[in-house]
Motif scaffolding. Structure first.
Motif: not given
Ligand SMILES: [Zn+2]
Length: 424
Positions: A47-62
């Motif tokens: 499951n992906i419970t959070y994701y975002d792009i901030y600046g040049i980086h993408m992050n996932f939580e799950g």
């Protein structure tokens, strides 16, 4: 004549053979990739419970459940090429939770991805066999698009795709010319034609109530901010970046929110970075402020690599020191100021520009201002507020008036050095 004709026929044959080989290679790659998607085990899911792009980086939580396998990995793969994505993994019995970074400006560097079609999957290995399983979206967020910095000229579509009715997260990366209305960097010259910020006299006198000085020239913070911002735009353009200023002249007026406000333009033009330029004051009359120097304000949960690069290059090029102010200081020259809750950034130029990554909240419910259309966005610019020096310190003011280009050069170099050196 005959010879020429034969030559033509021969090159035509050669062309046909080449075309057939190309088609075969493409067909083979296509079939192989389709078969790779067949090999994915859709009976298990993460499951992906959070994701975002901030600046040049993408992050996932799950999170995911896994029994019978050990050592799971997060991979971005097309079935042939495979990139392992770093993550912080927590395990409790069969239950795993993960985060691709603890910092908002870290994680998957989107600038470093190659063209192609890739899938974000969890990979486990058992008896020399690799097993992949997909990630499904448990958030309210949908597909994202990202344009790389000028020069790399790529568009990345991050798509919650379907394969045989199964959800799968796809990264589609193509070479493309950047659209006219997409920029790399936005600069906000703090304050505007209707809000001058601090007004000071060059000799340290206190201006009268009209903002005038009798024995020396008066300087408005808003004008000084604009001068350095304009010079910074030129410096960054020389380095090849596409730059947007939030206001075009010293006297133009600017709303805070709406589509093209000081705190929203960066996201409307899809820029990766937002730099808000200011000059400080400690409200000491007489031009003898004992506080002076550079302050770089940074969002919470940030890695300081870029902030440090700003501090190093600005102090060197403008020949100034880091600020003597202790309040809000995290490291030499690096400051973090929060609201009472201790997490939400105090400055809207950091908080509102970063959307959900920086706890933005201006949703229009306070009718005193327009809404920030990006307050709930998970695709936003990385923002810094730079206080370039204290203008109620006459010595520092003189340096700012005499050498605005040095400040601009330092900021531009700080960003460029960071972008050239950062590999993740
Ligand atoms: Zn200011």
């Amino acid at each position: 004549m005959v010879k020429k004709c034969q030559k033509k026929r021969r090159s035509f044959k050669f062309f046909i053979v080449l075309l057939i080989i190309t088609i075969l290679i493409l067909l083979f790659t296509f079939i192989y990739k389709e078969r790779f998607l067949d090999k994915v085990d859709y009976s298990q899911k993460g499951n992906i419970t959070y994701y975002d792009i901030y600046g040049i980086h993408m992050n996932f939580e799950g999170n995911f459940k896994l029994s019978g396998y050990s050592n799971p990995k997060l991979v971005l793969t097309d079935g042939i090429k495979e990139m392992i994505i770093n993550w912080d993994l927590d395990k409790h019995d069969d239950e795993y939770s993960f985060k691709t970074s603890e910092y908002i400006n870290d994680g998957i560097n989107l600038e470093r991805l190659n063209t192609g079609t890739y899938y974000l999957l969890i990979k486990v290995s058992n008896d020399d066999e690799d097993i992949y399983f997909p990630l499904v979206n448990k958030t309210e967020y949908k597909d994202l698009e990202y344009y790389t910095l000028t020069g790399a000229d790529k568009k990345i579509d991050i798509i919650w795709d379907k394969y045989l009715e199964n959800e799968i997260l796809k990264f589609d990366i193509k070479n493309t010319k950047l659209p006219d209305d997409v920029y790399d960097i936005t600069i906000d010259p703090g304050h505007d034609g209707s809000d001058a910020g601090m007004i000071v006299c060059a000799n340290g006198d206190v201006p009268n109530y009209l903002g005038e000085c009798s024995n020396s020239k008066a300087y408005k913070e808003s004008d000084l901010n604009f001068t350095v911002s304009k010079a910074l735009k030129d410096e960054l353009e020389k380095l090849g970046y596409k730059v947007k200023l939030t206001r075009d002249s010293k006297n133009s007026k600017l709303p805070t929110y709406g589509k093209m406000g000081s705190g929203t333009t960066a996201n409307t033009v899809k820029s990766k970075f937002n730099l808000a330029l200011h000059h400080n004051s400690s409200n000491v009359p007489g031009g003898m402020s004992s506080t002076y120097g550079l302050e770089v304000y940074v969002a919470d949960n940030s890695k300081f690599d870029l902030a440090k690069s700003f501090v190093k290059n600005i102090t060197k090029k403008a020949n100034i020191s880091t600020s003597t102010k202790e309040e809000f200081k995290t490291e030499d020259g690096i400051y973090q100021r929060f609201s009472d809750d201790g997490i939400t950034p105090y400055y809207y130029m950091i908080r509102e520009v970063g959307g959900i990554a920086t706890h933005a909240y201006v949703d229009g419910s306070n009718t005193k201002y327009d809404a920030n259309p990006y307050y709930n966005s998970n695709n936003t610019a990385e923002s810094y507020l730079l206080e370039l020096g204290y203008i109620d310190n006459v010595k520092e003011l003189k340096n700012i008036i005499d050498n605005p280009n040095d400040y601009a050069r330092g900021i531009a170099l700080g960003l460029d050095e960071y972008l050239k050196n950062t590999s993740d």
